[in-house]
Design a protein around this motif. Sequence first.
Motif, mmCIF file in Angstrom:
data_model
loop_
_atom_site.group_PDB
_atom_site.id
_atom_site.type_symbol
_atom_site.label_atom_id
_atom_site.label_comp_id
_atom_site.label_asym_id
_atom_site.label_seq_id
_atom_site.Cartn_x
_atom_site.Cartn_y
_atom_site.Cartn_z
ATOM 1 N N SER A 20 0.821 -1.210 0.000
ATOM 2 C CA SER A 20 0.000 0.000 0.000
ATOM 3 C C SER A 20 0.856 1.261 0.000
ATOM 4 O O SER A 20 2.028 1.240 0.405
ATOM 5 N N THR A 21 0.244 2.354 -0.415
ATOM 6 C CA THR A 21 0.953 3.637 -0.389
ATOM 7 C C THR A 21 1.224 4.056 1.051
ATOM 8 O O THR A 21 2.221 4.717 1.312
ATOM 9 N N SER A 22 0.371 3.654 1.990
ATOM 10 C CA SER A 22 0.618 4.013 3.392
ATOM 11 C C SER A 22 1.882 3.320 3.915
ATOM 12 O O SER A 22 2.598 3.881 4.750
ATOM 13 N N THR A 23 2.185 2.124 3.410
ATOM 14 C CA THR A 23 3.417 1.446 3.795
ATOM 15 C C THR A 23 4.627 2.208 3.255
ATOM 16 O O THR A 23 5.612 2.405 3.971
ATOM 17 N N ARG A 25 4.738 5.398 2.655
ATOM 18 C CA ARG A 25 4.843 6.609 3.482
ATOM 19 C C ARG A 25 5.506 6.299 4.821
ATOM 20 O O ARG A 25 6.338 7.056 5.307
ATOM 21 N N SER A 26 5.137 5.187 5.410
ATOM 22 C CA SER A 26 5.741 4.768 6.676
ATOM 23 C C SER A 26 7.236 4.530 6.503
ATOM 24 O O SER A 26 8.047 4.925 7.350
#
Length: 69
Positions: A20-23, A25-26
Amino acid sequence: MSEPDKFITIEELSKHFAISTSTIRSWYRRGLIPKETYFKVGGTYRFNLPKVVAALTKIPDPEVKPDSI
């Protein structure tokens, strides 16, 4: 003359790694994706895919020993 490095979006990077894009970003917030592998203009990030892959797959040098406590 070689083609300049192509920078890709966070969506393209997340598709490459099938995460995911949130990963993503993290990962860059935690410093797993080094600052020299991307740039940010406004709210948009662009990533150099070969440099990101190299940074994430970097194998530690077995000759370098962590400091003992």
